[in-house]
Enzyme design. Structure first.
Site, short mmCIF file in Angstrom:
data_model
loop_
_atom_site.label_atom_id
_atom_site.label_comp_id
_atom_site.label_asym_id
_atom_site.label_seq_id
_atom_site.Cartn_x
_atom_site.Cartn_y
_atom_site.Cartn_z
N LYS A 10 -9.43 2.06 9.51
CA LYS A 10 -8.13 2.44 10.06
C LYS A 10 -8.25 3.55 11.12
O LYS A 10 -9.28 4.22 11.23
CB LYS A 10 -7.23 2.90 8.91
CG LYS A 10 -6.91 1.80 7.90
CD LYS A 10 -5.90 2.31 6.89
CE LYS A 10 -5.53 1.23 5.90
NZ LYS A 10 -4.45 1.69 4.99
N PHE A 58 7.67 3.35 3.31
CA PHE A 58 6.60 3.81 4.21
C PHE A 58 6.25 2.79 5.29
O PHE A 58 5.35 3.02 6.09
CB PHE A 58 5.36 4.20 3.41
CG PHE A 58 4.80 3.11 2.52
CD1 PHE A 58 3.99 2.10 3.02
CD2 PHE A 58 5.09 3.11 1.15
CE1 PHE A 58 3.49 1.11 2.20
CE2 PHE A 58 4.59 2.11 0.31
CZ PHE A 58 3.79 1.11 0.85
N ARG A 86 -13.02 -3.45 -3.24
CA ARG A 86 -11.97 -2.59 -3.81
C ARG A 86 -12.60 -1.41 -4.55
O ARG A 86 -12.12 -0.29 -4.47
CB ARG A 86 -11.02 -3.39 -4.71
CG ARG A 86 -10.42 -4.52 -3.94
CD ARG A 86 -8.99 -4.82 -4.01
NE ARG A 86 -7.99 -3.94 -4.44
CZ ARG A 86 -6.98 -3.56 -3.66
NH1 ARG A 86 -6.95 -3.92 -2.37
NH2 ARG A 86 -6.01 -2.84 -4.13
N THR A 92 -6.07 3.71 -3.70
CA THR A 92 -5.25 3.88 -2.48
C THR A 92 -4.99 5.35 -2.20
O THR A 92 -5.09 5.79 -1.05
CB THR A 92 -3.90 3.13 -2.66
OG1 THR A 92 -4.17 1.77 -2.97
CG2 THR A 92 -3.05 3.21 -1.41
N ARG A 103 -12.77 6.22 0.17
CA ARG A 103 -11.55 7.04 0.27
C ARG A 103 -11.77 8.45 -0.28
O ARG A 103 -11.21 9.41 0.26
CB ARG A 103 -10.39 6.32 -0.42
CG ARG A 103 -9.88 5.15 0.44
CD ARG A 103 -8.99 4.25 -0.33
NE ARG A 103 -8.30 3.27 0.51
CZ ARG A 103 -7.76 2.17 0.04
NH1 ARG A 103 -7.81 1.90 -1.25
NH2 ARG A 103 -7.15 1.32 0.86
N ASN A 113 -5.65 6.53 4.77
CA ASN A 113 -6.66 6.36 3.72
C ASN A 113 -7.89 5.58 4.19
O ASN A 113 -8.59 4.96 3.40
CB ASN A 113 -6.04 5.77 2.45
CG ASN A 113 -5.46 4.39 2.66
OD1 ASN A 113 -5.44 3.88 3.77
ND2 ASN A 113 -5.00 3.77 1.59
N GLU A 127 -5.65 -13.07 5.45
CA GLU A 127 -5.87 -11.93 6.34
C GLU A 127 -7.00 -12.22 7.35
O GLU A 127 -6.88 -11.89 8.53
CB GLU A 127 -6.18 -10.67 5.52
CG GLU A 127 -4.97 -10.21 4.72
CD GLU A 127 -5.24 -9.02 3.81
OE1 GLU A 127 -4.28 -8.56 3.15
OE2 GLU A 127 -6.39 -8.55 3.73
P1 CMP Z 1 -3.47 -0.58 2.42
O1 CMP Z 1 -4.51 -1.06 1.47
O2 CMP Z 1 -3.77 -0.74 3.86
O3 CMP Z 1 -2.09 -1.34 2.11
C1 CMP Z 1 -0.83 -0.76 2.37
C2 CMP Z 1 -0.93 0.63 2.87
O4 CMP Z 1 0.25 1.38 2.88
C3 CMP Z 1 -1.86 1.42 1.99
O5 CMP Z 1 -3.19 0.96 2.16
C4 CMP Z 1 -1.57 2.85 2.43
O6 CMP Z 1 -2.36 3.25 3.51
C5 CMP Z 1 -0.12 2.75 2.94
N1 CMP Z 1 0.79 3.59 2.19
C6 CMP Z 1 1.48 4.62 2.68
N2 CMP Z 1 2.23 5.19 1.74
C7 CMP Z 1 2.00 4.50 0.59
C8 CMP Z 1 2.48 4.61 -0.74
N3 CMP Z 1 3.36 5.54 -1.12
N4 CMP Z 1 2.01 3.72 -1.66
C9 CMP Z 1 1.13 2.75 -1.31
N5 CMP Z 1 0.64 2.60 -0.05
C10 CMP Z 1 1.06 3.47 0.89
#
Ligand code: CMP
Length: 139
Positions: A10, A58, A86, A92, A103, A113, A127
């Site tokens: 990212k 978000f 994962r 996350t 992460r 992240n 994807e």
């Molecule tokens: P990703 O795996 O790219 O999928 C969705 C993304 O939303 C997640 O990683 C985070 O970077 C982003 N995000 C931002 N805020 C939140 C949140 N509160 N909960 C989950 N994902 C979030």
């Protein structure tokens, strides 16, 4: 079983010149980078990619962050690649990510992240198809 999963390095990570460091973690875990491209996502691409989150609070910020600077899109291949990646990424929320994960090492916050990875084999296929043709993936 050999699988393919989809990964994004990212903007928070590309901005800090962490592409190589993240790829080193991916490769050390036994995953093979079988396709990779640096690209600046359009708003339409980011919106479509994250459309499952369209109703989440978000979503707007997520799309803005993902289009602000270049990302690196990748296909990773290996045994049990979806779950393995994962594990390699970690939770996350980086505060909850285990030691040694991408992460834990690099992420700034839940939004910034550092990496995305597919959450299922079915979504991995969807994807991957958004960014790569089959002939661009050299396994
Ligand atoms: P990703 O795996 O790219 O999928 C969705 C993304 O939303 C997640 O990683 C985070 O970077 C982003 N995000 C931002 N805020 C939140 C949140 N509160 N909960 C989950 N994902 C979030």
């Amino acid at each position: 079983m050999t699988e393919r999963t989809f990964s994004i390095i990212k903007p928070d990570a590309t901005r800090r010149n962490l592409t190589g460091a993240i790829n080193a973690v991916i490769e050390a875990a036994g995953l093979r980078i079988v396709a990779q491209r640096r690209v600046k996502l359009t708003e339409a691409q980011a919106k479509k990619f994250y459309e499952v989150h369209a109703e989440r609070p978000f979503y707007g910020e997520l799309v803005a962050q993902m289009t602000a600077e270049p990302v690196v899109v990748q296909v990773l291949q290996g045994d049990n690649a979806v779950l393995k990646y994962r594990d390699v990424m970690g939770a996350t929320n980086p505060e909850k990510a285990a030691e040694g994960t991408i992460r834990k090492q690099f992420a700034l916050s839940i939004g910034e992240n550092s990496v995305h990875g597919s959450d299922s084999l079915e979504n991995a296929k969807i994807e991957i198809e958004q960014f790569f043709t089959e002939d661009e993936i050299v396994g």
